[in-house]
Design a protein around this motif. Structure first.
Motif, PDB file in Angstrom:
ATOM      1  N   LYS A   4       0.820  -1.213   0.000  1.00  0.00           N
ATOM      2  CA  LYS A   4       0.000   0.000   0.000  1.00  0.00           C
ATOM      3  C   LYS A   4       0.855   1.264   0.000  1.00  0.00           C
ATOM      4  O   LYS A   4       0.549   2.226  -0.697  1.00  0.00           O
ATOM      5  N   TYR A   5       1.978   1.271   0.755  1.00  0.00           N
ATOM      6  CA  TYR A   5       2.813   2.471   0.774  1.00  0.00           C
ATOM      7  C   TYR A   5       3.368   2.763  -0.619  1.00  0.00           C
ATOM      8  O   TYR A   5       3.497   3.919  -1.025  1.00  0.00           O
ATOM      9  N   GLU A  30      -1.506  13.430   6.324  1.00  0.00           N
ATOM     10  CA  GLU A  30      -1.492  12.005   6.688  1.00  0.00           C
ATOM     11  C   GLU A  30      -2.882  11.461   6.964  1.00  0.00           C
ATOM     12  O   GLU A  30      -3.222  10.374   6.504  1.00  0.00           O
ATOM     13  N   ILE A  31      -3.661  12.201   7.711  1.00  0.00           N
ATOM     14  CA  ILE A  31      -4.997  11.715   8.080  1.00  0.00           C
ATOM     15  C   ILE A  31      -5.872  11.540   6.840  1.00  0.00           C
ATOM     16  O   ILE A  31      -6.576  10.541   6.693  1.00  0.00           O
ATOM     17  N   THR A  32      -5.801  12.489   5.923  1.00  0.00           N
ATOM     18  CA  THR A  32      -6.573  12.393   4.686  1.00  0.00           C
ATOM     19  C   THR A  32      -6.141  11.182   3.872  1.00  0.00           C
ATOM     20  O   THR A  32      -6.974  10.423   3.367  1.00  0.00           O
ATOM     21  N   LEU A  33      -4.819  10.983   3.753  1.00  0.00           N
ATOM     22  CA  LEU A  33      -4.323   9.821   3.007  1.00  0.00           C
ATOM     23  C   LEU A  33      -4.741   8.514   3.684  1.00  0.00           C
ATOM     24  O   LEU A  33      -5.078   7.547   2.995  1.00  0.00           O
ATOM     25  N   CYS A  34      -4.731   8.489   5.003  1.00  0.00           N
ATOM     26  CA  CYS A  34      -5.184   7.288   5.724  1.00  0.00           C
ATOM     27  C   CYS A  34      -6.638   6.972   5.385  1.00  0.00           C
ATOM     28  O   CYS A  34      -7.000   5.810   5.194  1.00  0.00           O
ATOM     29  N   GLN A  35      -7.457   8.004   5.294  1.00  0.00           N
ATOM     30  CA  GLN A  35      -8.864   7.807   4.969  1.00  0.00           C
ATOM     31  C   GLN A  35      -9.044   7.376   3.513  1.00  0.00           C
ATOM     32  O   GLN A  35      -9.820   6.468   3.219  1.00  0.00           O
ATOM     33  N   ILE A  36      -8.320   7.998   2.610  1.00  0.00           N
ATOM     34  CA  ILE A  36      -8.435   7.662   1.190  1.00  0.00           C
ATOM     35  C   ILE A  36      -8.018   6.222   0.929  1.00  0.00           C
ATOM     36  O   ILE A  36      -8.688   5.488   0.185  1.00  0.00           O
ATOM     37  N   TYR A  37      -6.891   5.816   1.524  1.00  0.00           N
ATOM     38  CA  TYR A  37      -6.327   4.497   1.238  1.00  0.00           C
ATOM     39  C   TYR A  37      -6.651   3.440   2.293  1.00  0.00           C
ATOM     40  O   TYR A  37      -6.196   2.313   2.173  1.00  0.00           O
ATOM     41  N   ALA A  38      -7.438   3.814   3.290  1.00  0.00           N
ATOM     42  CA  ALA A  38      -7.828   2.881   4.362  1.00  0.00           C
ATOM     43  C   ALA A  38      -6.594   2.167   4.929  1.00  0.00           C
ATOM     44  O   ALA A  38      -6.480   0.948   4.870  1.00  0.00           O
ATOM     45  N   CYS A  39      -5.671   2.990   5.422  1.00  0.00           N
ATOM     46  CA  CYS A  39      -4.440   2.433   5.971  1.00  0.00           C
ATOM     47  C   CYS A  39      -4.045   3.190   7.234  1.00  0.00           C
ATOM     48  O   CYS A  39      -4.657   4.185   7.595  1.00  0.00           O
TER      49      CYS A  39
END
Length: 55
Positions: A4-5, A30-39
């Motif tokens: 995923k990274y 970071e938080i937005t990317l975590c939400q977009i990629y579910a990671c």
């Protein structure tokens, strides 16, 4: 299967090269990317480390 990274890195790198993020533009946090990629944030941090290195 691509880690995923690596997927995050590749997609952001492509967006930068295509001009979606111009000079001085901010990438998603970071938080937005975590939400977009579910990671996790750790996964996103690994992407950040990859982008900050010159390749």
């Amino acid at each position: 299967m691509i880690p995923k990274y690596k997927m995050i890195y590749d997609e952001l790198k492509d967006a930068i090269q295509e001009g979606e993020y111009g000079p001085g533009a901010k990438l998603p946090d970071e938080i937005t990317l975590c939400q977009i990629y579910a990671c996790s944030r750790m996964t996103v941090k690994r992407r950040s480390t990859s982008l900050s290195r010159k390749e």
